[in-house]
Design a protein around this motif. Structure first.
Motif, PDB file in Angstrom:
ATOM      1  N   PHE A  13      -1.324  -3.622   6.623  1.00 34.72           N
ATOM      2  CA  PHE A  13      -1.316  -2.155   6.695  1.00 34.72           C
ATOM      3  C   PHE A  13      -2.758  -1.697   6.824  1.00 34.72           C
ATOM      4  O   PHE A  13      -3.600  -2.101   6.018  1.00 34.72           O
ATOM      5  N   SER A  38       3.942  -5.112  -9.490  1.00 41.07           N
ATOM      6  CA  SER A  38       4.055  -4.024  -8.530  1.00 41.07           C
ATOM      7  C   SER A  38       2.917  -4.117  -7.509  1.00 41.07           C
ATOM      8  O   SER A  38       1.757  -4.273  -7.884  1.00 41.07           O
ATOM      9  N   GLY A  39       3.272  -4.060  -6.228  1.00 41.22           N
ATOM     10  CA  GLY A  39       2.269  -4.143  -5.176  1.00 41.22           C
ATOM     11  C   GLY A  39       2.000  -5.558  -4.693  1.00 41.22           C
ATOM     12  O   GLY A  39       1.202  -5.769  -3.775  1.00 41.22           O
ATOM     13  N   ALA A  40       2.689  -6.551  -5.284  1.00 43.30           N
ATOM     14  CA  ALA A  40       2.445  -7.953  -4.910  1.00 43.30           C
ATOM     15  C   ALA A  40       2.906  -8.255  -3.487  1.00 43.30           C
ATOM     16  O   ALA A  40       2.381  -9.167  -2.843  1.00 43.30           O
ATOM     17  N   GLY A  41       3.923  -7.501  -3.019  1.00 47.35           N
ATOM     18  CA  GLY A  41       4.392  -7.714  -1.652  1.00 47.35           C
ATOM     19  C   GLY A  41       5.872  -8.047  -1.535  1.00 47.35           C
ATOM     20  O   GLY A  41       6.342  -8.423  -0.461  1.00 47.35           O
ATOM     21  N   THR A  44       7.804  -5.766   0.993  1.00 48.48           N
ATOM     22  CA  THR A  44       7.346  -6.070   2.356  1.00 48.48           C
ATOM     23  C   THR A  44       7.949  -7.388   2.820  1.00 48.48           C
ATOM     24  O   THR A  44       8.382  -7.515   3.964  1.00 48.48           O
TER      25      THR A  44
HETATM   26  N1  LIG Z   1       3.888   1.725   4.435  1.00 50.75           N
HETATM   27  C1  LIG Z   1       2.797   1.232   3.856  1.00 50.75           C
HETATM   28  N2  LIG Z   1       1.556   1.660   4.189  1.00 50.75           N
HETATM   29  C2  LIG Z   1       0.447   1.133   3.623  1.00 50.75           C
HETATM   30  N3  LIG Z   1       0.460   0.181   2.689  1.00 50.75           N
HETATM   31  C3  LIG Z   1       1.653  -0.294   2.293  1.00 50.75           C
HETATM   32  C4  LIG Z   1       2.885   0.209   2.846  1.00 50.75           C
HETATM   33  N4  LIG Z   1       3.907  -0.468   2.285  1.00 50.75           N
HETATM   34  C5  LIG Z   1       3.362  -1.313   1.398  1.00 50.75           C
HETATM   35  N5  LIG Z   1       2.008  -1.219   1.407  1.00 50.75           N
HETATM   36  C6  LIG Z   1       1.080  -1.999   0.582  1.00 50.75           C
HETATM   37  O1  LIG Z   1       1.469  -3.361   0.669  1.00 50.75           O
HETATM   38  C7  LIG Z   1       1.329  -3.992  -0.598  1.00 50.75           C
HETATM   39  C8  LIG Z   1       2.649  -4.611  -0.992  1.00 50.75           C
HETATM   40  O2  LIG Z   1       3.585  -3.554  -1.237  1.00 50.75           O
HETATM   41  P1  LIG Z   1       5.104  -3.855  -1.590  1.00 50.75           P
HETATM   42  O3  LIG Z   1       5.822  -2.554  -1.609  1.00 50.75           O
HETATM   43  O4  LIG Z   1       5.610  -4.911  -0.707  1.00 50.75           O
HETATM   44  O5  LIG Z   1       4.964  -4.437  -3.073  1.00 50.75           O
HETATM   45  P2  LIG Z   1       6.090  -4.725  -4.150  1.00 50.75           P
HETATM   46  O6  LIG Z   1       5.762  -6.039  -4.746  1.00 50.75           O
HETATM   47  O7  LIG Z   1       7.430  -4.578  -3.552  1.00 50.75           O
HETATM   48  O8  LIG Z   1       5.843  -3.570  -5.209  1.00 50.75           O
HETATM   49  P3  LIG Z   1       6.916  -2.804  -6.167  1.00 50.75           P
HETATM   50  O9  LIG Z   1       7.367  -3.813  -7.179  1.00 50.75           O
HETATM   51  O10 LIG Z   1       6.090  -1.713  -6.772  1.00 50.75           O
HETATM   52  O11 LIG Z   1       8.024  -2.304  -5.289  1.00 50.75           O
HETATM   53  C9  LIG Z   1       0.828  -2.930  -1.577  1.00 50.75           C
HETATM   54  O12 LIG Z   1      -0.556  -3.072  -1.715  1.00 50.75           O
HETATM   55  C10 LIG Z   1       1.158  -1.633  -0.888  1.00 50.75           C
HETATM   56  O13 LIG Z   1       0.214  -0.631  -1.216  1.00 50.75           O
END
Ligand SMILES: Nc1ncnc2c1ncn2[C@@H]1O[C@H](COP(=O)(O)OP(=O)(O)OP(=O)(O)O)[C@@H](O)[C@H]1O
Length: 216
Positions: A13, A38-41, A44
């Motif tokens: 991103f 949270s934010g680990a990915g 995604t």
């Molecule tokens: N649409 C987007 N635009 C910019 N950055 C993004 C976007 N989606 C995710 N990210 C970034 O990608 C990284 C992974 O996010 P992701 O949502 O996959 O994490 P997660 O482990 O599912 O978190 P959570 O448990 O909070 O849902 C984070 O740093 C987030 O800020």
């Protein structure tokens, strides 16, 4: 075939790499929990896998993807839109066929909300909305579930009931879960994600919550 073998998965991103390159091989019959802070990915990664397997999977995204203006019936029915001819879907939008209504009502009964079938999704609680997205995934009847925190809005007993149902109904699953106890109880393999990479990959039976905590 409900397993998959994906390699070289990456996501960025704004020029910043947030996933991978990462490989994920899931065998038919495996129930995978994706865990990590949270934010680990995790979300995604679920999206990347869905892009690869699309029609083979039932998806429960974190934002649920409900159409607020439509009744619960139609939100669930959407899970199998691609299995029907267009004329059938158009007729169903205005006047659902009784066999479909019955099937959706039965599913909603299993999920503890049979009386909501004709209520617009907009007027449901957070936990009810989550169960509608789960009903839509179950209605699709695919062998592979991809779900992103599917029980986060449900109380403890309901979360256990739904996780049990998902385990029984989907041959193979990949579920992002922040609840480590649920992950260990209902999934056969734990994949820990840290900074977009796999930091842990182990059978649940070999892990305790303490083994997973360093990911947080
Ligand atoms: N649409 C987007 N635009 C910019 N950055 C993004 C976007 N989606 C995710 N990210 C970034 O990608 C990284 C992974 O996010 P992701 O949502 O996959 O994490 P997660 O482990 O599912 O978190 P959570 O448990 O909070 O849902 C984070 O740093 C987030 O800020």
């Amino acid at each position: 075939m409900s397993g998959f073998d994906l390699t070289g998965l990456t996501a960025s991103f704004g020029g910043e790499r947030v996933i991978g390159p990462l490989s994920l091989k899931v065998k038919k019959g495996e129930k995978i929990a994706l865990v990590g802070r949270s934010g680990a990915g995790k979300s995604t990664l679920i999206r990347l896998v869905y892009q690869e397997v699309k029609s083979l999977a039932s998806l429960v995204p974190q934002d649920l993807g409900l159409v607020n203006a439509l009744p619960v019936f139609h939100n669930v029915y959407m899970g199998r839109l691609d299995a029907n001819p267009t004329w059938y879907n158009v007729v169903s939008l205005m006047r659902p066929f009784s066999r479909d209504s019955r099937e959706v009502e039965d599913l909603l009964s299993e999920l503890g909300m049979p009386e909501k079938v004709w209520i617009p999704a907009a007027s449901l609680s957070g936990g009810q909305r989550q169960r509608v997205a789960i009903a839509r995934a179950l209605y699709r009847k695919s062998g592979l579930l991809l779900a992103d925190e599917p029980v986060s809005a449900l109380d403890g007993p309901m979360a256990h009931q739904i996780m049990g149902l998902l385990k029984a109904r989907f041959e193979t699953s990949v579920i992002a879960l922040h609840d480590v106890e649920l992950a260990l109880a209902y999934c056969t393999r734990i994949v820990g994600i840290q900074d977009g990479h796999v930091a842990l990959d182990e059978l649940s039976e070999k892990l305790t919550p303490a083994d997973i905590m360093p990911l947080y």
